[in-house]
Design a protein around this motif. Structure first.
Motif, PDB file in Angstrom:
ATOM      1  N   ILE A 230       0.846  -1.195   0.000  1.00  0.00           N
ATOM      2  CA  ILE A 230       0.000   0.000   0.000  1.00  0.00           C
ATOM      3  C   ILE A 230       0.876   1.238   0.000  1.00  0.00           C
ATOM      4  O   ILE A 230       1.764   1.388   0.851  1.00  0.00           O
ATOM      5  N   ALA A 231       0.638   2.121  -0.957  1.00  0.00           N
ATOM      6  CA  ALA A 231       1.306   3.417  -1.001  1.00  0.00           C
ATOM      7  C   ALA A 231       0.375   4.438  -0.371  1.00  0.00           C
ATOM      8  O   ALA A 231      -0.679   4.744  -0.938  1.00  0.00           O
ATOM      9  N   PRO A 232       0.701   4.976   0.805  1.00  0.00           N
ATOM     10  CA  PRO A 232      -0.224   5.888   1.493  1.00  0.00           C
ATOM     11  C   PRO A 232      -0.373   7.211   0.760  1.00  0.00           C
ATOM     12  O   PRO A 232       0.556   7.691   0.108  1.00  0.00           O
ATOM     13  N   ALA A 233      -1.552   7.809   0.877  1.00  0.00           N
ATOM     14  CA  ALA A 233      -1.836   9.061   0.176  1.00  0.00           C
ATOM     15  C   ALA A 233      -0.916  10.184   0.633  1.00  0.00           C
ATOM     16  O   ALA A 233      -0.560  11.061  -0.159  1.00  0.00           O
ATOM     17  N   MET A 234      -0.522  10.177   1.923  1.00  0.00           N
ATOM     18  CA  MET A 234       0.311  11.281   2.410  1.00  0.00           C
ATOM     19  C   MET A 234       1.699  11.281   1.767  1.00  0.00           C
ATOM     20  O   MET A 234       2.366  12.309   1.757  1.00  0.00           O
ATOM     21  N   ALA A 235       2.120  10.128   1.226  1.00  0.00           N
ATOM     22  CA  ALA A 235       3.400  10.067   0.525  1.00  0.00           C
ATOM     23  C   ALA A 235       3.197  10.113  -0.985  1.00  0.00           C
ATOM     24  O   ALA A 235       3.810  10.922  -1.689  1.00  0.00           O
ATOM     25  N   ALA A 236       2.316   9.258  -1.495  1.00  0.00           N
ATOM     26  CA  ALA A 236       2.110   9.176  -2.942  1.00  0.00           C
ATOM     27  C   ALA A 236       1.446  10.426  -3.496  1.00  0.00           C
ATOM     28  O   ALA A 236       1.662  10.800  -4.651  1.00  0.00           O
TER      29      ALA A 236
END
Length: 637
Positions: A551-557
């Motif tokens: 999972i790539a979190p929204a706060m990073a991606a």
């Protein structure tokens, strides 16, 4: 025993005998509402109480000439010829058989609360609301005689029973808007200290489901950090309380001269790292809970980016769909009449979010400039004359694809040839499609509020242009399938059943629930890149992690929007025109820095790079440590 008869001849007598023998061989049989229901009772030897238990017989009809005729046609066994009576006496004693009459339509709604079922070998009357039976629910709600007075008396007794009243109360409470329909899902935390933080948030804001869910995810990621240093508990408690919350009314007049009132929000969550940046959302579902959750997520996202900024979020429950340009302009001006006091280049600058685009940002900035009396700063909006960057809208969508490419590169793979499922059909989703095509991937889905569209041939640039025209004209995605035969639109469905390698949820929060997560696992998905903030419910996250889906979190991606916003506000950016190639190069570099920071923070606290939790926990840890250091240096403010 009651038997239907139309005469006393030989044929009639044999029919009666067959009916009696058939009744002896069968037990209770019940069909659906609206059909004829036969209650056929056997010996009752297995349960002695069965013989004394009255049974439901279906709602009797009101007295009528038709009913009287039927009564006249019923003859008692004692009136049969003596030879037949002798045959009956030779058989063992049997229970009386009761043939239930057809359900009357006018009684259907009245008696929906009752149904017949067999429990432990005994026929019982159950309440359709609470699914219970017993002394508090009269077993024979229609009365032995079956008269209407007996029926209504029994119905009143049932409805007044304490058990039934409690069932109704719980049923009504679940439909009450004030009470949350779905209970808050509380994760089990290893640390009591971390659990106390979530418990305090639940106690303070019990009805803010989205915000509490976001807090739980962050605290879960910070368990190891808090375990190493209990001082962070106090920091976290201060961080979870926004610095400033503005709630205000927004009156506006439509084109017919009618007045409307909506509610406006702005949550300036934390400014320890710098002035606030965050989106404005216009959507009917907008609440204070969503504004706080978005502001909290934006605070962490900004802290993780190369630019140190505070976080904020806001908007209104105004729905721009179906409104004219003049109506939207009047609403935006009314919204800014209150908000302008709290905005400025050194305070808070809003950006786009759901329902807010170029048109809305232009109206908002125009009113802000008029009220503030100067042209200092700018709002971060696309292709507006005061914006320096030409790729502001593309930044978030492109950044998601760059982030996915970095994840795949670490496992010696690339996007080329991979099937990608995308949800949403707004700015972010369409730009994700564009960059996926550029990398050679095969994007196959988009969605809207009514369903989703799948194109097995994959989208190309011409098809994306057609999708933009459909959205600009506020038409349904269903119109796309009328042009391209290999595509299909599914009503009231989500795209997660489609076979895919990578998923990009770009619609809204909690769009992927437990069932959708199971569908993603079964469809072969290996990587999920969050385009929207918190797109997965906690139950869905648990399933994805157990299936080892990265999972790539929204706060990073999703840091691309933050990067582009700061580049266009940068003084150098306003003096020099950035070419798309230069801008994209800087965006890629910023996304790479964010990715590396998340992985490093995860490794520092013992999370393996291959773990599905590594990026999620690493991003939260890195962002929190940056904010905590600034808050600690500035003291208790």
């Amino acid at each position: 025993m009651l038997l239907p008869g139309s005469g006393v001849g030989m044929n009639s007598t044999m029919d009666d005998m067959n009916l009696i023998q058939q009744a002896q061989r069968h037990h209770l049989v019940a069909r659906e509402l609206g059909e004829e229901i036969d209650l056929e009772i056997g010996h009752g030897d297995d349960d002695p109480s069965f013989a004394n238990t009255p049974l439901i017989g279906g709602p009797p009809r009101e007295p009528s000439s038709e009913g009287q005729d039927e009564t006249k046609q019923m003859v008692m066994v004692s009136q049969l010829p003596s030879d037949d009576q002798d045959m009956l006496k030779m058989q063992p004693a049997k229970r009386k058989k009761k043939v239930v009459k057809r359900w009357r339509e006018e009684w259907a709604d009245t008696y929906k609360w009752a149904y017949v079922d067999v429990k432990e070998g005994t026929a019982r009357i159950f309440c359709s609301v609470c699914r219970e039976y017993g002394r508090k629910h009269r077993r024979n709600p229609y009365g032995n005689e079956g008269s209407r007075n007996m029926q209504m008396s029994a119905l009143e007794e049932h409805n007044n029973s304490l058990l039934h009243k409690e069932a109704l109360r719980l049923q009504m409470a679940s439909k009450d808007k004030i009470i949350v329909d779905k209970p808050i899902y509380v994760k089990a935390l290893m640390s009591k200290t971390a659990g106390s933080i979530v418990e305090a948030a639940l106690k303070r804001d019990p009805h803010e489901v989205e915000f509490v869910q976001s807090v739980q995810e962050v605290v879960h990621a910070l368990e190891r950090v808090i375990a190493k240093n209990s001082h962070y508990v106090n920091i976290m408690e201060r961080l979870l309380e926004p610095e400033r919350i503005i709630i205000f009314r927004v009156p506006w007049v439509d084109d017919r001269g009618e007045t409307h009132v909506n509610r406006g929000f702005r949550v300036q969550f934390n400014q320890a790292l710098g002035p606030c940046r965050g989106g404005i959302r216009f959507h009917p579902s907008m609440t204070l809970s969503i504004a706080k959750f978005l502001g909290f997520e934006q605070t962490l996202k900004n802290a993780l980016s190369p630019y140190k900024l505070g976080g904020a979020a806001g908007g209104s429950d105004f729905d721009p769909k179906g409104k004219s340009d003049n109506e939207i302009m009047r609403f935006c001006q009314s919204f800014m009449n209150e908000m302008y006091r709290y905005l400025g280049p050194d305070k808070d600058l809003p950006s786009e979010d759901m329902g807010v685009g170029t048109r809305e940002m232009g109206y908002l900035f125009g009113q802000y400039r008029r009220l503030a009396g100067h042209f200092q700063g700018s709002f971060t909006g696309p292709r507006i004359f005061w914006s320096g960057s030409s790729l502001r809208t593309e930044a978030t969508g492109y950044g998601l694809v760059f982030f996915a490419q970095l994840m795949l590169a670490d496992v010696n793979k690339e996007l080329k040839g991979l099937r990608c499922a995308v949800s949403g059909s707004g700015k972010i989703a369409l730009h994700v499609l564009e960059k996926l095509i550029a990398y050679g991937a095969l994007p196959i889905t988009v969605s809207d509020s009514k369903g989703y569209l799948v194109d097995e041939d994959g989208f190309d640039y011409m098809k994306i242009s057609f999708l933009r025209d459909i959205k600009a004209q506020q038409r349904s995605l269903r119109d796309y399938s009328k042009t391209y035969a290999r595509s299909k639109y599914y009503d009231e469905a989500k795209p997660w059943n489609e076979r895919c390698d990578v998923a990009f949820p770009c619609a809204s929060q909690n769009e992927i629930d437990q069932a959708d997560a199971i569908s993603l696992v079964n469809s072969g998905c290996r990587i999920l890149v969050e385009g929207s903030n918190m797109p997965c419910t906690p139950e869905a996250v648990d399933i994805l992690r157990k299936a080892n889906i990265l999972i790539a979190p929204a706060m990073a991606a999703g840091a691309g929007g933050v990067v582009a916003g700061e580049l266009e506000l940068n003084h150098e950016c306003n003096l020099v025109h950035w070419s798309p190639e230069d801008f994209e190069s800087k965006l890629q570099e910023a996304i790479k820095q964010t990715y590396q920071r998340a992985l490093k923070a995860a490794a520092d606290f013992g999370y393996q790079k291959e773990s599905p939790e590594a990026l999620v926990h690493g991003a939260v840890i890195s962002a929190f440590m940056t904010i905590a250091q600034a808050m600690n240096d500035q003291g208790c403010v």
